[in-house]
Each structure stands twice: as C-alpha cells, then as structure tokens.
Design an enzyme around this catalytic site. Structure first.
Site, mmCIF file in Angstrom:
data_model
loop_
_atom_site.group_PDB
_atom_site.id
_atom_site.type_symbol
_atom_site.label_atom_id
_atom_site.label_comp_id
_atom_site.label_asym_id
_atom_site.label_seq_id
_atom_site.Cartn_x
_atom_site.Cartn_y
_atom_site.Cartn_z
ATOM 1 N N SER A 175 -2.389 6.555 -38.755
ATOM 2 C CA SER A 175 -3.730 5.679 -37.745
ATOM 3 C C SER A 175 -4.737 5.474 -38.127
ATOM 4 C CB SER A 175 -4.078 6.682 -36.707
ATOM 5 O OG SER A 175 -4.755 6.270 -35.649
ATOM 6 N N ASP A 394 5.453 2.981 -30.795
ATOM 7 C CA ASP A 394 3.774 3.026 -31.100
ATOM 8 C C ASP A 394 3.830 2.521 -30.098
ATOM 9 O OD1 ASP A 394 1.394 3.179 -31.607
ATOM 10 O OD2 ASP A 394 1.874 3.425 -34.033
ATOM 11 N N HIS A 434 3.585 6.925 -32.237
ATOM 12 C CA HIS A 434 2.183 7.096 -32.567
ATOM 13 C C HIS A 434 2.707 7.620 -34.285
ATOM 14 C CE1 HIS A 434 -1.555 5.005 -34.226
ATOM 15 N NE2 HIS A 434 -2.041 6.484 -33.512
#
Length: 516
Positions: A175, A394, A434
């Site tokens: 991320s 995601d 994610h």
C-alpha cells in the site's frame, strides 16, 4: 513496511535479528551503538518464542495491548532518528497514512534470519490529522524520507554489529509502503538490492481523492436524492457483477480473474428487469449513478488520471457514507489528509469535495506523496530487482494502476519488454483484496502477514524468498503459487493452491492467474 539484512538487511519493523546473538553481546552492542542523529532508547536480548509486550502503541496501530512474538534469539534495539530539526522517525504497516511499525513482517523476517528493521514513517498512528498540521518535515518523512533513513541507519547498525557491511539489502512494503518503495528506488537507487512491493499506492493523492469523487457520483451527500445509491444496495450490485462476469474465464469460482477486460451494464439491475427485488433494484437515476461509479477519474481538464474502480471489488470505501442517517464517509483518510496536509485546516470536511480539491492537492503535493516517478534507470543499472503484486479485487488501490505504472517504467527506462522483465516483475492475483485476504488464492508470503506458513518456505510459494533467489542466485521468478487457507488463516487448512507461469509475451498484463 520493512527492511531486511543477514548479513542481509530487510526493512520493515523494530526487531533486529543479529546472528550469533548472546545476551552479553546484545548489552554491549546496545550500550555502544553510535550513529549520528540517532538515539538508542531501548535494547534487550530476547529468546525465540518470547511474547513481547509493546506498551504505548496507539489504538490505530493495534494498541494499547499489542504484543509481538519473538521468532529467533535476537537483539532488540529501539532507536529514534532525527530526520530534520523538527521531525524524527521512531521504532526502527503502512496502510493509508499509517504510522505503525509493521511487527508481523518483522517477525517473519527475523524468523528467516534477516536483521529486520521498521519504522513509523515519522508519526504515530494510521488515523488522524493533527500530526501533519503545520509540520512540513513530518510530511516529508511520510512522503519519501523515512524509508531512506531506515535503510541508512539499518545498514550502520548491521555494520557496527558485524564489523562488516550487509551483504544484500531488501525492502518489503504494501500500500503506502509499496508507494514508498518505488519512490525510494527512484530517489535513492542504491538503498536496496531487492524490493517486494504489494498493492503500491503510487499516484497516492488521486487514490485517496477518488473515494470522495466516487461518493459524489452516486449522489452523496444528499441522501434524499433520487440519484443516491444506498449502502445496502451495493453488495447486491457487486454480487451481480460477479455472477455475470465470473464464468467468462472458464471457471465459476466466485472470482472475476481480470476485471479490467470487462464492462458491466447496470441497466441489467434496473427495477423491472427481474434480477434484483424491488427494495434493491435501481431507479433510472441510480442506474446512471452506478454507471458513473465505474468510470475513470478525470481532472479538471477532463484528462483521465486514475483507473476505473475494480469490478467485483467491495465498494465500501465510497458507498459506506452515512451514519445514523447523516452523511459521513467511512473512508477517513480523505478527511484526515486534506485537513492535516493539503489545506492545513482542522475544520475542513469532504461533503463538498470536488475535482478542484484533488487538482489543488496535486499542485501542492505535500511531502511529495504523489509518487509517479517511473524512471527506475539507475536502480536497474546497478542490478536492482523488483517483485510487485496486486490483487484483482483490491478495494483501495485499483489494480489497473499497477498496469499504468509498469508501462511507465518500461517507457522511462527505454527498455524492451524482455529487458524490463529482467529486473521488474508484476504479478496480479485474482480474488485478492488490498494487500491480502479475499476469495482467491492470495497468500504468496505477502508482507504484513504473520506467521509465514512454515511448510511453504521456498521461492515457489513465498515472494520474499523468490526475490532473494532472484537477487542472489539469478533465479528469475517465472511462477508464484498462491495459497488459499480456510478462513484466511495463514498456515491453517489449505483450501486450494493455484498459479500460472509468468507470461513473457504480454506487455502490460503481467500476472499470476489463479485458475484451476
């Protein structure tokens, strides 16, 4: 996020495993450690299996009762590094505006024999805005600087312990951690030999801004608008996308393998069409809203600047936008960052967020967070390697962004496809959310998941070990095999294992297909 050495360096957490560690050596080392602008605030010898309390951890980082498991006999060192006259990085997860030391990834690294480091990106906590108000140097730490300091200080720690420099240096992050890894490769190409970067949040400001833009496209904050699509309607909308598109890859497994190849017509969910009941079906205005929700993001000049939201992905980041009948986004990063960093205004709220707010943030680019630095020429020329991975479900960073970034790197480095693949490989994982989780076979030794499955510690199943083999043994990762565990408990009952050979004939769609 994290960094590793063993003498290899792996950056991501605050535990340093130093081989041949004894209590006496740890005490003498901690007492004598000397690095400019760095203060040693704690050191202790820890033994394998010890449960280590982590007092003082803020709630958004898992506190106040967070613990870590020691995965090898090691010397634990906690440092505070002054990155400027008014900021510092402590603790040597980046999620959102995460200022949390990534202990799970550190634990894995220590257990594998790395000297493992991590930090808080210059601030404590993954939610909030006050740590950015009137603090441009803290923003610089979050944007790009903290990782470079982590690498520099980590190398010095290893050198003072071993009386020799680290052999190879690695970084793992997801991320925001993925964004910082790519930005570091551009700005400081000699920091690391290998990068494992998941769901990278490059183009970060537009990623965050997109949540407000999409919320407005579906009628928010006017909850009484005929165009407003209610939160309870979205699970049915996404389920219908999966029902219609999942079988097109030849396997009906509840996963849209390649959502960027498909389009979805929300008119099929209109009232009267018969697919949704009358409480969930879409009015004509809502059909238009849903269609807009799956269009790319445009800037004020109508240029496409961010890919369309992922078909089949959970929509809560923009559709969970009311509490007790009052308009309120559950995606708090937008409000936090625009309050603390963009406008420096603690009263700002996103109810009137617009493309102009996104464009203003891009022009200001506080802390240089909007990394779109695709020129990795120097990193490539010195032999650096990148394994990047991105889930096709995601919900936070749409996976097409990694396609865009890969194409940009190939263009900016002026390399052929084959030459690009020789140092940078991108694996797409269908059904992964994610950074991890989801219905697909998503586990590839992903960063920020502890513990690793001890039965799958080889380069076929573990992306970090594949990266090490690539850097040190020149074994190119042709395949990564994903594993799906019951209830997503890594190391538990294996539900399925799937993978596909890396396709060298595809220019941008470089992916790990999860097919039976």
């Amino acid at each position: 996020m994290g960094t590793f050495a063993s003498n290899k360096l792996l950056c991501f957490g605050a535990l340093a495993r130093l081989a041949r560690c004894t209590a006496d050596k740890c005490v003498s080392f901690g007492a004598g450690l000397s690095i400019p602008d760095t203060k040693v605030i704690a050191y202790s010898h820890e033994t394998n299996g010890t449960v280590l309390p982590l007092p003082g951890t803020v709630a958004s980082c898992g506190g106040p009762n967070l613990t870590a498991i020691i995965t090898a006999d090691l010397c634990r060192v906690v440092l505070v590094v002054a990155t400027s006259s008014s900021s510092e990085t402590s603790g040597f997860r980046d999620w959102g505006i995460g200022g949390c030391v990534d202990y799970p990834t550190m634990q894995n690294g220590a257990g594998l024999g790395f000297a493992s480091f991590g930090m808080n990106a210059g601030h404590n906590g993954s939610t909030g805005f006050d740590f950015f108000l009137d603090k441009p140097e803290v923003l610089n730490d979050f944007g790009y600087r903290s990782l470079h300091f982590e690498a520099s200080v980590g190398k010095q720690v290893v050198e003072q312990y071993y009386a020799s420099s680290s052999f190879k240096n690695y970084y793992a992050g997801c991320s925001t951690g993925g964004r910082q890894g790519f930005q570091n490769a551009h700005l400081y190409p000699s920091d690391f030999d290998g990068l494992l970067l998941g769901s990278p949040g490059v183009n970060w400001l537009r990623i965050v801004a997109s949540k407000g833009i999409l919320a407005h496209r579906i009628g928010w904050p006017d909850l009484d608008s005929p165009a407003y699509v209610r939160p309870e309607q979205w699970p049915a909308i996404v389920a219908e996308q999966i029902r219609q598109l999942d079988p097109l890859d030849g396997v009906a497994d509840g996963i849209i393998d390649e959502p960027t190849r498909h389009r979805f017509d929300p008119q099929t969910l209109a009232c009267g069409a018969g697919l949704l009941n009358e409480t969930l079906c879409l009015t004509p205005q809502q059909v238009s809203s849903v269609r807009k929700a799956y269009e790319p993001v445009y800037d004020s000049d109508t240029h496409i600047v961010y890919p369309a939201f992922e078909l089949g992905a959970n929509t809560n980041v923009f559709s969970d936008n009311q509490q007790n009948g009052v308009a309120k986004l559950s995606y708090t990063i937008l409000q936090d960052f625009w309050r603390g960093a963009v406008y420096n205004d603690s009263t700002w709220a996103p109810e009137n967020f617009s493309t102009a707010d996104m464009d203003f943030a891009l022009a200001e680019n506080p802390g240089q967070v909007n990394a779109w630095d695709t020129d990795l020429s120097e990193f490539h020329e010195r032999g650096g390697k990148v394994i990047s991975y991105h889930g096709r479900s995601d919900e936070t960073v749409t996976s097409a962004l990694s396609e865009w970034f890969y194409s940009g790197v190939q263009s900016n480095t002026n390399l052929t496809l084959e030459e690009t693949q020789a140092f940078y490989r991108l694996f797409f994982i269908p059904g992964m959310h994610h950074c991890g989780g989801g219905p697909g076979a998503w586990s590839i030794g992903n960063a920020q998941r502890y513990p690793y499955d001890q039965t799958l510690l080889d380069s076929s199943y573990n992306a970090l070990l594949a990266l090490v083999d690539w850097v040190e043994k020149n074994r190119t990762p042709e395949t990564l095999i994903g594993t799906k565990y019951q209830d997503d408990v890594v190391g538990g009952e294996v539900v399925s294992q799937r993978g596909k050979k890396y396709p060298p004939y595809v220019s941008i769609l470089l992916y790990m297909l999860i097919v039976t």
